[in-house]
Design a protein around this motif. Structure first.
Motif, short mmCIF file in Angstrom:
data_model
loop_
_atom_site.label_atom_id
_atom_site.label_comp_id
_atom_site.label_asym_id
_atom_site.label_seq_id
_atom_site.Cartn_x
_atom_site.Cartn_y
_atom_site.Cartn_z
N ARG A 374 0.85 -1.19 0.00
CA ARG A 374 0.00 0.00 0.00
C ARG A 374 0.88 1.25 0.00
N ARG A 376 1.22 5.12 0.73
CA ARG A 376 0.57 6.20 1.49
C ARG A 376 0.43 7.43 0.60
N PRO A 377 -0.69 8.18 0.73
CA PRO A 377 -0.79 9.40 -0.09
C PRO A 377 0.18 10.46 0.42
N LEU A 379 1.05 13.67 2.15
CA LEU A 379 0.32 14.34 3.24
C LEU A 379 0.44 15.85 3.10
N THR A 454 8.70 3.87 9.51
CA THR A 454 7.89 4.71 10.39
C THR A 454 7.19 5.81 9.57
N GLY A 455 5.93 6.03 9.87
CA GLY A 455 5.15 7.07 9.17
C GLY A 455 4.64 6.65 7.81
N SER A 456 4.73 5.36 7.48
CA SER A 456 4.29 4.96 6.14
C SER A 456 2.81 4.55 6.10
N GLY A 457 2.13 4.54 7.27
CA GLY A 457 0.68 4.30 7.25
C GLY A 457 0.24 2.95 7.79
N LYS A 458 1.09 2.28 8.55
CA LYS A 458 0.72 0.94 9.07
C LYS A 458 -0.44 1.04 10.05
N THR A 459 -0.31 1.99 11.00
CA THR A 459 -1.36 2.13 12.01
C THR A 459 -2.65 2.61 11.35
N TYR A 460 -2.49 3.47 10.34
CA TYR A 460 -3.67 3.97 9.61
C TYR A 460 -4.44 2.78 9.02
N ASN A 569 7.05 10.91 12.37
CA ASN A 569 5.65 10.69 12.71
C ASN A 569 5.36 11.27 14.07
N SER A 572 4.08 8.23 16.58
CA SER A 572 4.67 6.99 16.10
C SER A 572 4.42 5.88 17.12
N SER A 573 4.07 4.69 16.63
CA SER A 573 3.87 3.56 17.53
C SER A 573 5.25 3.06 17.92
N GLY A 605 7.46 0.93 13.47
CA GLY A 605 8.12 1.28 12.21
C GLY A 605 9.62 1.21 12.30
N1 LIG Z 1 -3.87 5.96 3.39
C1 LIG Z 1 -3.75 7.10 4.10
N2 LIG Z 1 -4.58 8.11 3.85
C2 LIG Z 1 -4.48 9.27 4.57
N3 LIG Z 1 -3.57 9.49 5.52
C3 LIG Z 1 -2.71 8.50 5.80
C4 LIG Z 1 -2.76 7.26 5.10
N4 LIG Z 1 -1.78 6.48 5.59
C5 LIG Z 1 -1.17 7.20 6.54
N5 LIG Z 1 -1.72 8.40 6.67
C6 LIG Z 1 -1.30 9.45 7.62
O1 LIG Z 1 0.12 9.40 7.68
C7 LIG Z 1 0.56 9.61 9.00
C8 LIG Z 1 1.44 8.43 9.46
O2 LIG Z 1 0.66 7.27 9.44
P1 LIG Z 1 0.78 6.12 10.57
O3 LIG Z 1 0.87 6.66 11.92
O4 LIG Z 1 -0.30 5.15 10.29
O5 LIG Z 1 2.17 5.53 10.14
P2 LIG Z 1 2.92 4.27 10.78
O6 LIG Z 1 3.53 3.52 9.66
O7 LIG Z 1 2.01 3.52 11.67
O8 LIG Z 1 4.04 4.96 11.61
P3 LIG Z 1 4.81 4.39 12.89
O9 LIG Z 1 5.51 3.18 12.46
O10 LIG Z 1 5.72 5.49 13.24
O11 LIG Z 1 3.78 4.13 13.91
C9 LIG Z 1 -0.67 9.77 9.86
O12 LIG Z 1 -0.92 11.13 10.02
C10 LIG Z 1 -1.77 9.16 9.03
O13 LIG Z 1 -3.00 9.77 9.29
#
Ligand SMILES: Nc1ncnc2c1ncn2[C@@H]1O[C@H](COP(=O)(O)OP(=O)(O)OP(=O)(O)O)[C@@H](O)[C@H]1O
Length: 871
Positions: A374, A376-377, A379, A454-460, A569, A572-573, A605
Motif C-alpha cells: 500500500r 501512502r498518499p 500528506l 515509520t510514518g508509512s501508514g501501518k497504524t492507519y 511521525n 509513532s507507535s 516502524g
Molecule cells: N492511506 C492514508 N490516507 C491518509 N492518511 C494517511 C494514510 N496512511 C497514513 N496516513 C497518515 O500518515 C501519518 C502516518 O501514518 P501512521 O501513523 O499510520 O504511520 P505508521 O507507519 O504507523 O508509523 P509508525 O511506524 O511510526 O507508527 C498519519 O498522520 C496518518 O493519518
C-alpha cells in the motif's frame, strides 16, 4: 394569392396593360421559377397593384432586377428595365418571354438534342443542363418594328397565366397533401385502433408509422409529377400544335376544362380531407362544392380514393403482419442467442472464479505468504511534485523512481500479489483481504502483519484514523465486526464464540493492552505450536458479543498503546501491537469443532537512528524495535533458505509470530511505503524485504477442524502439556530455590561446626597429616563428598570416596574452611540444625508430589489416546 398577384392580364390586353401587368417582375419571376425551379431564389411579394407599379416602376424593381439577372445568368434572351417603361422596346420583352417559353417546351420534351429559337439553331445540351451558348435571337422581325401578332400575345398571355396558376396550384396541392397525410395518418390510426383489437395485432411503433407515411408521400409525389407532365404536354399541344396554332376560343375552352378538372381534383382532396376530419361526406360536399354536377364526380372520386386507401391499408396491414412474424422469429432467434451468451458468460465467470480459487489453492498449498503493498498518499505539507512511486499497475507491479540514481538504475519494478495506490480507500483494502479473514471461521489460523518504515501508514491501515468515522475504520475493527456478524448469521448451524486479546511488545516485554487498571504486568509467551492455543495465555481474553463490545475493546487497546513523536511521525507507535481474535465454533449437528485464530499485527516502524535524531528513551525504543525487526528478517531469511534451524527465539516478536510464519497459517504481509523522495532508501529496502518474504513457502495451510472427541482429547493434551510446561517451570524454580537453600543450610551447618571437632575417615597416608593440628581443614573439605554421613554429638562422621584403607581422625573446623561442594549431610544431633533439615524434607516431598501428579495426568491422557482410533 393576394389581390395584387391575382390581378392579371385582361382578356385582350393592350400593350400598356401588358406592360403594367409585368412591370413589377413578380409574374416574370414566378414564370422563370416554374420553368427553371430555384432560378430566382427570393421572389418579393408585389406590394402594389400593377397600375400603381406602372406609375412608379422602381418600387418593385427588385423582382425585375432578380429576374433579369437570372435570365442573363441562364444565357437566355434578356431585355433592359427601360424596355418596360413607356416608350421602351416592348418587343424585347416579348422576345424574352417567348425564348423562355421555347426553352420550357424543349426542357419538358426531354431536353435532348438541339434547341431552336426563332428558326435558328441555338444550342445543343444534355437533358439536365441549361443551354450554355445561347446567342442572340434572330431579331430581323423585331428590329424592323413589325407589330406583334395578336395570336402571339394571346399565346403569351395564356402561357404566363397558366404557368403562374400551375405554380400556385402546386403550392396549394403541396399544402393540402401535407395536411391530408397528417390527417390520414391519424385516421388510419384511429380506424386501426377502434376496428377489432388491432393494438394487439399491430406492433405500433415510430418505425412502422414512418414507413407507412413515407410510402404515401412517395405515391403522391409520383402522382404530382405525372400531373405536372400532363400539364406540360397539354400546353405543348395547344401552343405548338402540328396542325397550326389553335384558335383563341379553343385554347381558352381547353384551358378552362383542364383547370376545372384540376379544381375537381383539388376539391376532392379538400373533401376527402374534410371527410377524414369530420367523417360527414354530405355536409362537406355541400359546403365545399355547391355545384350539383360536380358532387357526383367528387363523390365518385372520393369513393375511389377511399377504396384505394382501404386497399392500401389492407396491403399495409398484411405487410405489417408479415414483418411482425419476421420480427417475432428474429426476436426468438435473438432471445436464444442472448440465452446462449448468458450461459457462456456465466460459465466464463465460473471458470474465472475457479481459476482464482485454484490460484489461491496453489498459494495455500505452497503456503506462500501473500504480499500486498500500500502506498501512502502525500500528506499536507509534503511536496506534491515529487513522488517516488511512478506507476502502480493493475497486475500488482509498482515502479519506483530513485532520483539519486541516473539512467537505468533510477527505476526499479517490484511485483507483489496486489498493489494499492494512494487513493485506495480503507474499505477497498478490507474487501481485498476479507476472504482471508473469513477463513478464520472455518478453523484456519490467519496472520496479517503491517510492515514498513515509520510514518508509512501501518497504524492507519490496521487501527484506522478515527473510530467515529466509518470510512476511516481500519482492518482491526472491520475484521472483528465482520467475523462477529458472520458468526451471528450462521448461529442456526454453528455455535461460535469470538474472543479478543490485545497485547504489545514494548522494549522486548509483552504487555496486556486490554487492562483497565493501568497495570503493566510482564506476560510470558508459551510455545504452543501444535494447536491453536493462546500464545500469551495470561493476557486478558475478552469475549465479544456485539459491535459495541468490539468498539470499546479497540478504544481501550488504542489508549493503552505506547506512542511517541519521532522525526517522521508525530504519533509513532513505539511497540509492536498484536490483536488476536480467537474463534471457537461447534457445528450443532455433527459436533465438529473449529478453532481459528486471527493475528492482526501492527509492527513498530523501522527507522534509521541517524535520520530520526532520537535520544534517551526514544533511542532505546528504536534500538529494541530495530533489533526485533532484524530478528524477524533473520527468521524470514532462514525460512526462505529452508534452514533446519529457524531462530524464532531471538525475539519476542518472532516467538509470537512463530505459528504464523512457520506453522500452517495463512499469512499476509501488508507492506507500506511512503512516496516521499526523502524516504527512498527505506522504501527500497522495505520492498526488497517484501520480495524475500514472498519467496517463502510454508506448506499447506491447515484448518483446525476436528470431530468432537478427537478435539477434546487434543485439547486435553494441550492443557496437560501446558500444565507440564508450567510444572517444569515450577521444578526449575524449585531446584533453583533448593540450591540456594542448600547453600544456606551448608553455611548454617558449617557455622554450626566452627570451633568444634569433627571426626572424619581419611586415607591412612593422610591421617597423620590431618591429625596434625596445624593443617586439618583443606584436606577435609576435599573429602566431604557422600551423603551417607552419620553424625554423633558434635562429631560428624563421613565416608570417604576413595576405596582405600581408612583411619579416623578428629579435626577441628575453622571458619575459613567451611565451604563444601557436597550435598548437606544430615545432622540429627545438632539442635540448631533441625529447622534446616525440616525445610529440606518438605521441599523434597513437594517435588515428589508434583512429579507424581504430572505423571498420573500424563498416564491418564495416554490411556485416553490409546482408546481413540485416531492415534
Ligand atoms: N492511506 C492514508 N490516507 C491518509 N492518511 C494517511 C494514510 N496512511 C497514513 N496516513 C497518515 O500518515 C501519518 C502516518 O501514518 P501512521 O501513523 O499510520 O504511520 P505508521 O507507519 O504507523 O508509523 P509508525 O511506524 O511510526 O507508527 C498519519 O498522520 C496518518 O493519518
Amino acid at each position: 394569392m393576394d389581390q395584387v398577384a391575382m390581378e392579371f392580364l385582361p382578356k385582350d390586353p393592350s400593350e400598356e396593360e401588358f406592360r403594367r401587368a409585368l412591370c413589377n417582375g413578380f409574374i416574370l419571376c414566378n414564370v422563370l421559377n416554374k420553368v427553371n425551379p430555384g432560378a430566382v431564389p427570393k421572389v418579393v411579394k408585389a406590394s402594389m397593384t400593377s397600375s400603381e407599379a406602372a406609375e412608379s416602376p422602381n418600387q418593385d424593381s427588385e423582382n425585375m432586377r432578380n429576374f433579369l439577372a437570372a435570365v442573363k445568368d441562364k444565357q437566355l434572351l434578356a431585355f433592359e428595365t427601360s424596355d418596360m417603361e413607356k416608350g421602351g422596346s416592348i418587343n424585347k420583352v416579348v422576345d424574352c418571354i417567348l425564348c423562355l417559353k421555347g426553352y420550357h417546351e424543349w426542357k419538358k420534351a426531354g431536353g435532348v438534342g438541339v434547341w431552336r429559337y426563332g428558326g435558328t439553331v441555338k444550342i445543343t445540351s444534355s437533358p439536365n443542363e441549361l443551354p450554355n451558348a445561347l446567342t442572340a435571337t434572330e431579331r430581323a422581325a423585331d428590329e424592323s418594328g413589325e407589330e406583334l401578332e395578336l395570336s402571339k400575345y394571346e399565346q403569351l398571355r395564356e402561357f404566363i397565366q397558366l404557368s403562374n396558376e400551375a405554380s400556385i396550384e402546386e403550392s396549394k396541392t403541396t399544402n393540402a397533401l401535407t395536411f391530408l397525410f397528417d390527417r390520414f395518418g391519424l385516421w388510419l390510426l384511429q380506424a386501426y385502433l377502434t376496428d377489432g383489437n388491432m393494438d394487439e395485432e399491430f406492433p405500433l411503433n415510430a418505425m412502422v408509422i414512418d414507413a407507412f407515411l413515407s410510402k404515401i408521400v412517395n405515391d403522391f409525389s409520383t402522382l404530382l409529377v405525372s400531373q405536372g407532365i400532363k400539364l406540360g404536354l397539354f400546353l405543348k399541344k395547344i401552343l405548338k400544335a402540328d396542325d397550326g396554332p389553335v384558335s383563341k376560343s379553343d385554347f381558352i375552352e381547353a384551358t378552362s376544362d383542364y383547370i376545372d378538372k384540376r379544381n375537381n381534383l383539388q376539391a376532392a382532396t379538400g373533401i376527402s380531407k374534410a371527410y377524414i376530419c369530420i367523417g360527414n361526406n354530405e355536409v362537406v360536399l355541400n359546403s365545399v362544392c355547391r355545384s350539383p354536377g360536380r358532387v357526383e364526380i367528387l363523390t365518385d372520386l372520393i369513393q375511389r380514393h377511399i377504396e384505394d386507401l382501404k386497399l392500401f391499408f389492407r396491403e399495409t396491414r398484411l405487410e405489417v403482419r408479415k414483418f411482425h412474424s419476421y420480427w417475432e422469429a428474429d426476436i426468438k432467434r435473438l432471445e436464444h442467442h442472448v440465452r446462449d451468451l448468458e450461459v457462456a458468460s456465466s460459465s466464463y465467470l465460473k471458470i474465472l472464479q475457479e481459476n482464482q480459487m485454484l490460484f489461491n489453492e496453489v498459494l495455500d498449498l505452497k503456503g506462500k505468504i501473500r504480499i500486498y503493498c500500500r502506498v501512502r498518499p502525500i500528506l499536507p505539507g509534503e511536496s506534491k511534485d515529487q513522488s517516488t512511486v511512478d506507476y502502480v499497475g493493475e497486475n500488482g507491479s509498482i515502479l519506483i523512481v530513485n532520483s539519486l540514481r541516473k539512467g537505468k538504475d533510477s527505476k526499479k519494478v517490484f511485483s507483489f500479489d496486489k498493489v494499492f495506490g494512494p487513493t485506495v480507500s480503507q474499505e477497498q483494502i478490507y474487501t481485498n483481504i476479507q476472504p482471508l479473514i473469513r477463513s478464520v471461521l472455518d478453523g484456519y489460523n490467519v496472520c496479517i502483519f503491517a510492515y514498513g518504515q515509520t510514518g508509512s501508514g501501518k497504524t492507519y491501515t490496521m487501527s484506522g484514523y478515527d473510530l467515529n468515522t466509518k470510512e476511516t475504520w481500519g482492518v482491526n475493527f472491520r475484521a472483528i465486526c465482520d467475523l462477529f456478524q458472520i458468526s451471528k448469521t450462521r448461529e442456526d448451524v454453528i455455535e461460535y464464540k469470538v474472543g479478543v486479546q490485545m497485547i504489545e511488545i514494548y522494549n522486548e516485554q509483552v504487555r496486556d493492552l486490554l487492562v483497565i487498571d493501568g497495570s503493566t504486568k510482564r506476560l510470558d509467551i508459551y510455545n504452543n505450536t501444535q494447536l491453536n492455543g493462546l500464545t500469551v495465555p495470561d493476557a486478558s481474553w475478552v469475549p465479544v458479543s456485539s459491535t459495541q463490545d468490539v468498539l470499546d475493546l479497540i478504544r481501550i487497546g488504542q489508549k493503552n498503546r505506547i506512542v511517541g513523536p519521532t522525526a517522521f511521525n508525530e504519533r509513532s507507535s513505539r511497540s509492536h501491537s498484536i490483536l488476536t481474535v480467537h474463534v471457537h465454533g461447534k457445528e450443532l449437528v455433527s459436533g465438529t469443532i473449529f478453532k481459528g485464530s486471527l493475528n492482526l499485527v501492527d509492527l513498530a516502524g523501522s527507522e534509521r537512528m541517524d535520520k530520526s535524531k532520537v535520544q534517551g528513551d526514544r533511542l532505546k525504543e528504536a534500538q529494541y524495535i530495530n533489533r526485533s525487526l532484524s530478528a524477524l528478517g533473520d527468521v524470514i531469511s532462514a525460512l526462505a533458505q529452508k534452514s533446519t534451524h529457524i531462530p524464532y527465539r531471538n525475539s519476542k516478536l518472532t516467538q509470537i509470530l512463530q505459528n504464523s510464519l512457520g506453522g500452517h497459517a495463512k499469512t499476509l504481509m501488508l507492506v507500506h511505503i511512503s512516496p516521499e523522495p526523502d524516504a527512498i532508501g527505506e522504501t527500497l529496502s522495505t520492498l526488497k524485504f517484501a520480495e524475500r518474504v514472498a519467496s517463502i513457502e510454508l506448506g499447506a495451510a491447515r484448518s483446525n477442524k476436528e470431530t468432537g472427541d478427537i478435539l477434546e482429547l487434543k485439547e486435553e493434551i494441550t492443557n496437560l502439556k501446558l500444565a507440564l510446561e508450567k510444572k517444569e517451570a515450577e521444578v526449575e524454580q524449585f531446584k533453583a530455590r533448593t540450591a540456594s537453600s542448600a547453600k544456606l543450610r551448608r553455611s548454617k551447618f558449617s557455622s554450626a561446626l566452627i570451633g568444634k571437632e569433627i571426626s572424619v575417615k581419611v586415607p591412612e597416608e593422610r591421617a597423620s597429616r590431618l591429625g596434625k593440628p596445624q593443617s586439618p581443614t583443606p584436606p577435609v573439605r576435599r573429602y566431604l563428598s557422600g551423603d551417607k554421613g552419620a553424625s554423633t554429638r558434635n562429631k560428624v562422621k563421613f565416608d570417604v570416596v576413595e576405596n582405600q584403607p581408612m583411619s579416623k581422625v578428629v579435626v577441628p573446623v575453622k571458619a575459613h574452611g567451611t565451604r563444601s561442594l557436597a550435598p548437606v549431610p544430615e545432622i540429627t544431633s545438632t539442635d540448631n540444625n533441625s529447622g534446616v533439615q525440616a525445610d529440606h524434607k518438605s521441599d523434597e516431598s513437594k517435588l515428589n508430589s508434583l512429579m507424581h501428579s504430572t505423571a498420573s495426568s500424563l498416564g491418564k491422557v495416554s490411556q485416553n489416546l490409546k482408546k481413540s482410533s485416531f492415534f
